[in-house]
Write a protein that holds these residues in place. Structure first.
Motif, mmCIF file in Angstrom:
data_model
loop_
_atom_site.group_PDB
_atom_site.id
_atom_site.type_symbol
_atom_site.label_atom_id
_atom_site.label_comp_id
_atom_site.label_asym_id
_atom_site.label_seq_id
_atom_site.Cartn_x
_atom_site.Cartn_y
_atom_site.Cartn_z
ATOM 1 N N LEU A 172 0.826 -1.206 0.000
ATOM 2 C CA LEU A 172 0.000 0.000 0.000
ATOM 3 C C LEU A 172 0.863 1.259 0.000
ATOM 4 N N SER A 173 1.961 1.210 0.753
ATOM 5 C CA SER A 173 2.866 2.352 0.800
ATOM 6 C C SER A 173 3.499 2.607 -0.566
ATOM 7 N N GLU A 174 3.890 1.530 -1.254
ATOM 8 C CA GLU A 174 4.493 1.679 -2.580
ATOM 9 C C GLU A 174 3.482 2.238 -3.584
ATOM 10 N N ILE A 175 2.239 1.766 -3.494
ATOM 11 C CA ILE A 175 1.195 2.270 -4.395
ATOM 12 C C ILE A 175 0.945 3.752 -4.142
ATOM 13 N N ALA A 176 0.934 4.135 -2.866
ATOM 14 C CA ALA A 176 0.707 5.539 -2.519
ATOM 15 C C ALA A 176 1.832 6.428 -3.050
ATOM 16 N N LYS A 177 3.067 5.948 -2.947
ATOM 17 C CA LYS A 177 4.202 6.733 -3.449
ATOM 18 C C LYS A 177 4.139 6.887 -4.968
ATOM 19 N N THR A 178 3.783 5.805 -5.653
ATOM 20 C CA THR A 178 3.646 5.873 -7.113
ATOM 21 C C THR A 178 2.549 6.850 -7.512
ATOM 22 N N SER A 179 1.453 6.831 -6.758
ATOM 23 C CA SER A 179 0.350 7.752 -7.025
ATOM 24 C C SER A 179 0.793 9.204 -6.857
ATOM 25 N N CYS A 180 1.629 9.461 -5.848
ATOM 26 C CA CYS A 180 2.124 10.824 -5.614
ATOM 27 C C CYS A 180 3.033 11.283 -6.753
ATOM 28 N N VAL A 181 3.867 10.382 -7.257
ATOM 29 C CA VAL A 181 4.753 10.727 -8.376
ATOM 30 C C VAL A 181 3.935 11.093 -9.606
ATOM 31 N N ASN A 182 2.888 10.306 -9.880
ATOM 32 C CA ASN A 182 2.024 10.595 -11.027
ATOM 33 C C ASN A 182 1.273 11.911 -10.836
ATOM 34 N N ALA A 183 0.833 12.162 -9.597
ATOM 35 C CA ALA A 183 0.116 13.407 -9.310
ATOM 36 C C ALA A 183 1.036 14.617 -9.468
ATOM 37 N N LEU A 184 2.295 14.462 -9.067
ATOM 38 C CA LEU A 184 3.259 15.557 -9.206
ATOM 39 C C LEU A 184 3.493 15.886 -10.678
ATOM 40 N N GLN A 185 3.626 14.853 -11.501
ATOM 41 C CA GLN A 185 3.824 15.072 -12.930
ATOM 42 C C GLN A 185 2.609 15.766 -13.549
ATOM 43 N N GLU A 186 1.426 15.360 -13.107
ATOM 44 C CA GLU A 186 0.198 15.979 -13.612
ATOM 45 C C GLU A 186 0.110 17.442 -13.172
ATOM 46 N N GLU A 187 0.532 17.719 -11.945
ATOM 47 C CA GLU A 187 0.521 19.098 -11.439
ATOM 48 C C GLU A 187 1.482 19.975 -12.240
ATOM 49 N N ILE A 188 2.635 19.428 -12.577
ATOM 50 C CA ILE A 188 3.615 20.177 -13.371
ATOM 51 C C ILE A 188 3.044 20.514 -14.747
ATOM 52 N N GLU A 189 2.412 19.521 -15.381
ATOM 53 C CA GLU A 189 1.859 19.739 -16.719
ATOM 54 C C GLU A 189 0.740 20.780 -16.694
ATOM 55 N N LYS A 190 -0.113 20.718 -15.695
ATOM 56 C CA LYS A 190 -1.217 21.681 -15.618
ATOM 57 C C LYS A 190 -0.709 23.085 -15.309
ATOM 58 N N THR A 191 0.352 23.163 -14.516
ATOM 59 C CA THR A 191 0.928 24.477 -14.215
ATOM 60 C C THR A 191 1.562 25.076 -15.461
ATOM 61 N N ARG A 192 2.206 24.243 -16.261
ATOM 62 C CA ARG A 192 2.782 24.719 -17.526
ATOM 63 C C ARG A 192 1.689 25.271 -18.446
ATOM 64 N N GLU A 193 0.591 24.531 -18.539
ATOM 65 C CA GLU A 193 -0.506 24.973 -19.403
ATOM 66 C C GLU A 193 -1.094 26.292 -18.907
ATOM 67 N N GLN A 194 -1.204 26.408 -17.594
ATOM 68 C CA GLN A 194 -1.794 27.614 -17.015
ATOM 69 C C GLN A 194 -0.907 28.837 -17.241
#
Length: 300
Positions: A172-194
């Motif tokens: 569960l901890s590994e899944i949560a960390k992977t989810s955070c990495v994906n969320a960070l990448q998504e946040e970066i992309e949305k910030t670039r677009e904005q």
């Protein structure tokens, strides 16, 4: 809050048995006399619950396959649930001992699929899934057993559920960390677009805006904070997703017990990573999480 004790589980299971018997008498759903001769007397388990009492959580297809043929290689007769002689409960799963009327062999039938850990016997999948559901719902063994015993299902001991919690802790901890990495990448992309920021080979990372907060497992009074653990999380402004998190804990039961006995603690995954006041957890955890995010950004 204390866990539900075994005696309480048996008492509630007994009450469920009484309710089931009253319903059967009321609805007249007992087996006809001509079928009673097929039922072999069931040996009662140590807690007084037999396979005839209450309800069970069963994987129908797995049970159907197991009953399709006797385990004797020289016998192809199908097994009948009415010929159960004994049931051994292991959490929410069961081992059924069923006699084959054709060759008289006793067959060990499982009601659910199993898997194996690093050591020890087979583990019922349903027990592991119960631990996952317990964590997802934010409840403990006591609340879970209250729910299932109300349904007439024998409960699982706190020890069994705690073992399954430890089993799923790392995945569960590994899944949560992977989810955070994906969320960070998504946040970066949305910030670039904005901000209409163009990137060259994905190396130009804009400044991100995020929110940070921490929660504790024990409510503070405003003047007194005594929680043994807290969880800090950073949430991205554009995605609303958790970009990073950390658990701070100043307590480890295994280490504490060893200290009280004056012994060295056994090898274990110690969760203790804090030795100051609970109130100081928030600032410390926030600074660490932001530093981790900065380091990730530098290596992007």
């Amino acid at each position: 809050m204390p866990f539900l004790k075994d005696g309480e589980i048996r008492r509630r299971a007994g009450r469920s048995k009484e309710i089931l018997e009253m319903n059967n008498n009321k609805l007249n759903t007992t087996l006809p006399d001509e079928n009673e001769e097929m039922v072999i007397d069931t040996e009662e388990s140590t807690d007084g619950i037999t396979w005839k009492d209450g309800r069970r959580i069963v994987e129908l297809f797995s049970l159907a396959k197991a009953l399709n043929s006797c385990q004797n290689v020289n016998c192809t007769a199908q097994l009948n649930l009415l010929n159960v002689e004994k049931e051994k409960l292991q959490g929410f799963g069961s081992y059924l001992t069923i006699r084959c009327l054709n060759c008289n062999m006793l067959n060990n039938i499982l009601t659910n699929k199993t898997h194996y850990g690093t050591k020890g016997p087979a583990i019922f999948d349903i027990n592991t899934k119960a631990a996952i559901g317990m964590i997802e719902a934010g409840i403990g063994p006591r609340q879970l057993n209250k729910f299932v015993t109300a349904l007439g299902i024998p409960g699982a001991t706190a020890k069994t559920l705690k073992k399954r919690e430890r089993e799923i802790q790392k995945p569960l901890s590994e899944i949560a960390k992977t989810s955070c990495v994906n969320a960070l990448q998504e946040e970066i992309e949305k910030t670039r677009e904005q901000l209409n920021v163009e990137t060259t080979n994905g190396t130009d990372i804009p400044k991100l805006t995020a929110k940070y907060d921490m929660c504790w497992q024990k409510r503070g009074s405003g003047r007194s904070y005594s929680s043994h653990s807290g969880v800090g999380s950073v949430i991205g402004q554009n995605t609303g997703k958790v970009l990073n998190f950390k658990v701070c804990s100043d307590h480890c039961r295994i280490c504490l017990k060893a200290s009280q006995l004056g012994k060295e603690p056994e090898n274990h995954e110690c969760q203790k990573n804090w030795n100051k006041s609970p109130k100081a957890m928030e600032a410390h955890t926030g600074a660490e999480l932001l530093k981790i995010l900065e380091d990730i950004g530098e290596h992007k």
